[in-house]
Design a protein around this motif. Structure first.
Motif, PDB file in Angstrom:
ATOM      1  N   SER A  78      -6.845   6.389  -3.048  1.00  0.00           N
ATOM      2  CA  SER A  78      -7.261   5.193  -2.292  1.00  0.00           C
ATOM      3  C   SER A  78      -8.238   4.330  -3.083  1.00  0.00           C
ATOM      4  CB  SER A  78      -7.860   5.595  -0.941  1.00  0.00           C
ATOM      5  OG  SER A  78      -8.826   6.597  -1.128  1.00  0.00           O
ATOM      6  N   ILE A 137      -6.148   2.271  -5.398  1.00  0.00           N
ATOM      7  CA  ILE A 137      -5.461   1.203  -4.666  1.00  0.00           C
ATOM      8  C   ILE A 137      -6.405   0.038  -4.437  1.00  0.00           C
ATOM      9  CG2 ILE A 137      -4.303   0.595  -2.511  1.00  0.00           C
ATOM     10  CD1 ILE A 137      -3.256   3.410  -2.342  1.00  0.00           C
ATOM     11  N   PHE A 183       0.835  -1.208   0.000  1.00  0.00           N
ATOM     12  CA  PHE A 183       0.000   0.000   0.000  1.00  0.00           C
ATOM     13  C   PHE A 183       0.864   1.250   0.000  1.00  0.00           C
ATOM     14  CE2 PHE A 183      -2.686  -3.168   2.230  1.00  0.00           C
ATOM     15  CZ  PHE A 183      -3.639  -3.283   1.245  1.00  0.00           C
ATOM     16  N   THR A 227      -5.605  -4.015  -4.080  1.00  0.00           N
ATOM     17  CA  THR A 227      -6.153  -4.916  -3.070  1.00  0.00           C
ATOM     18  C   THR A 227      -7.003  -6.033  -3.672  1.00  0.00           C
ATOM     19  OG1 THR A 227      -6.323  -2.912  -1.757  1.00  0.00           O
ATOM     20  CG2 THR A 227      -7.200  -4.920  -0.794  1.00  0.00           C
TER      21      THR A 227
END
Lengths: 292, 277
Positions: free
Chosen positions: A199, A202, A189, A207
């Motif tokens: 985010s 990500i 991260f 993820t």
């Protein structure tokens, strides 16, 4: 002497293994062979005679509208419930990812639904869904809307059962996916953040791909579990209204334990097993395919 | 500007978490709420969020109606099924982890155990009913304890086997050289080493057996032999207006297992088990 000792040593392992082996064979292998055999007979528990009918039971069942409805309902329930549970479970895992005060307590509360008995859950939801005194219809009428026959309207009943399953099993999806997230090293991260990823990016690009196997595993376990739907149908609708919530398991139950047509129940069981085998093979392939 | 955004984000976050928790807690709270209402208030078309005249009457009538009998049936069946599974699974897993049986039995058995996990149990019910009927196990608690092995035994074998597989053999070998019998090694050396894993497995098996519905419904008929989930299903079907009593029974059936939620959470996040069901 040496040989004798080895024989004693080996026989010890045979003796400790035997009880579990026998019980598993008796409780699972024997019944599976029996249903395959019985499915070729007209066999009723009441008169207790077997007449060979070949594929007769299969042909009859597959042609029946009730069986077709059961199959379709089972597939709809399986697909909608298991996919929604995975999506909600992932969303919940992302929501509860960051540290906050009371996270531990919140996580404990989140898993309550999956440890409570399905029958208790059905009892509560039966009250929620009640046409006259239920909470849901009270909210609807307060908002000036029409009452809904949650369990009595054939367009809604299956969705109502799906909703109960979501409440009960989304926590399970959440737990497995949260465990997967916890095992991702934080460097990944940090690297993405340094590279200037937002985010949202990500989550989607880093993820989710890492969680692929966890997601597939949850999807598999939930698909196989939802495919056997019985308890909720038994408690909430009894297969009605107008067969709108009949499922394969409920079909087998009725044939076997209401009408005692063991031959037909066996044939329906074999068909169900073939379905389960297809589902399992599909997932095992996907899960193993990743590793190669 | 940055600070404003942060406050906004935090507010949204708190709202979402509260919403999630509310969705989970409301049904559980509703059980408590309804169980404390009197019969007239329960069927009021405008449901009240707090009992107007709280009463323990539902609990009294439920306990007076022989529910203790059903509660103890549930305890007997769940505890016995769990103990049976744990002992058999421990013995079998040890043999599978330490001894190579001929004909690839080790691998075949472990695969079969996984296959059992994915079977819809109803497909086994008809032949088992005939079999159990023939040997007098229908309408007995023993019949339930045996049939519950379908769920608890494969599950226990798979988990305990995983623990035993990772255990170093050195202790066992040392004990054997000192002249200890295989049984002695198993009880005094191996069992203590996997104790915590066995306790956790037992808790999961206990929850499975406590909540089991299908075989409990099909294999037992006498009211005095029923387990709690079946009692609840009968209430749902037959006494449709006794909501208060039904919710009181529901709480009795839930409280004994909710105390394990901490263990379930810890073990399940460790990737300890595949599924509860």
């Amino acid at each position: 002497m040496r040989n004798r000792e080895r024989a004693v040593y080996s026989s010890f392992f045979y003796i400790v293994f035997a009880p579990a082996l026998l019980i598993i064979l008796l409780l699972t292998t024997y019944p599976m062979v029996t249903i395959l055999y019985d499915s070729f007979f007209r066999y009723s528990f009441v008169v207790n005679t077997r007449t060979f009918v070949g594929l007769g039971n299969y042909i009859h069942i597959v042609g029946e509208e009730l069986f077709q409805r059961s199959l379709i309902n089972t597939l709809v329930f399986t697909l909608v419930a298991s996919f929604s549970e995975v999506v909600l479970g992932v969303a919940l895992a992302f929501l509860l990812k960051r540290q906050f005060l009371g996270k531990r307590v919140a996580s404990l509360i989140v898993i309550f639904p999956m440890i409570i008995s399905t029958m208790v859950i059905c009892a509560v939801w039966q009250i929620f869904y009640h046409y006259e005194i239920g909470l849901f219809n009270h909210v609807l009428t307060t908002l000036g809307m029409q009452r809904v026959g949650w369990l009595t309207d054939q367009r809604v009943a299956l969705a109502s059962i799906i909703l109960v399953d979501l409440w009960q099993w989304t926590p399970f999806a959440f737990l497995i996916i949260q465990a997967g997230m916890g095992s991702i090293p934080s460097e990944i991260f940090e690297a993405a953040q340094i590279d200037g990823a937002r985010s949202g990016q990500i989550a989607v690009k880093v993820t989710l791909p890492i969680l692929r196997n966890q997601i597939l595993l949850v999807l598999m376990l939930r698909t196989l579990d939802t495919f056997r739907l019985f308890d909720k149908v038994y408690a909430l609708t009894g297969g009605g209204p107008a067969n709108a919530t009949q499922t394969l398991s409920f079909f087998i139950y009725r044939e076997g334990f209401k009408f005692f047509n063991f031959g037909r129940a066996s044939a329906a069981s074999v068909i169900t097993l073939v379905g389960v085998a297809f589902l399992a093979l599909f997932y095992v392939r996907r899960l193993l395919g990743e590793e190669e | 500007m940055y600070r404003f955004k942060k406050i906004l984000y935090n507010t949204i976050f708190i709202l979402m978490v509260t919403l999630v928790l509310a969705v989970i807690i409301v049904p559980i709270y509703w059980m408590v709420n309804t169980s404390l209402k009197n019969p007239r208030e329960v069927i009021d078309p405008i449901p009240s969020f707090f009992p107007r005249t709280p009463t323990l009457a539902n609990y009294r009538s439920v306990l007076g109606s022989g529910l203790w009998k059903n509660f103890s049936n549930s305890v007997i069946v769940a505890v016995s099924a769990t103990l049976t599974s744990i002992v058999l699974a421990f013995l079998a897993s040890y043999a599978l982890a330490r001894y190579r049986f001929p004909l690839h039995i080790n691998r075949l058995f472990l695969i079969w155990v996984l296959v059992v996990r994915i079977l819809p149990p109803i497909v086994l019910a008809v032949p088992l009913f005939t079999l159990f009927n023939g040997i007098g196990l229908i309408n007995t608690l023993a019949g339930l304890i045996i049939s519950f092995q379908i769920y608890t035994l494969p599950y226990s074998i798979w988990i305990i086997y995983g623990f035993l597989k990772t255990l170093p053999k050195e202790y066992e070998e040392a004990a054997r050289i000192d002249g200890a019998s295989p049984m002695r090694v198993l009880v005094s050396i191996v069992a203590p080493l996997v104790r915590s894993g066995i306790i956790a497995t037992s808790i999961f098996a206990l929850i499975l057996a406590w909540n089991e519905f299908l075989f409990a419904l099909l294999f037992v008929r006498s009211p005095r032999l029923l387990t709690l989930p079946v009692v609840i299903s009968r209430y749902i079907g037959e006494y449709t207006t006794q909501w208060g009593e039904l919710m009181a029974i529901g709480l009795f059936a839930s409280l004994p297992i909710l105390i394990f939620s901490n263990v379930v959470y810890k073990k399940q996040t460790e990737g300890f088990s595949m599924s509860l069901k």
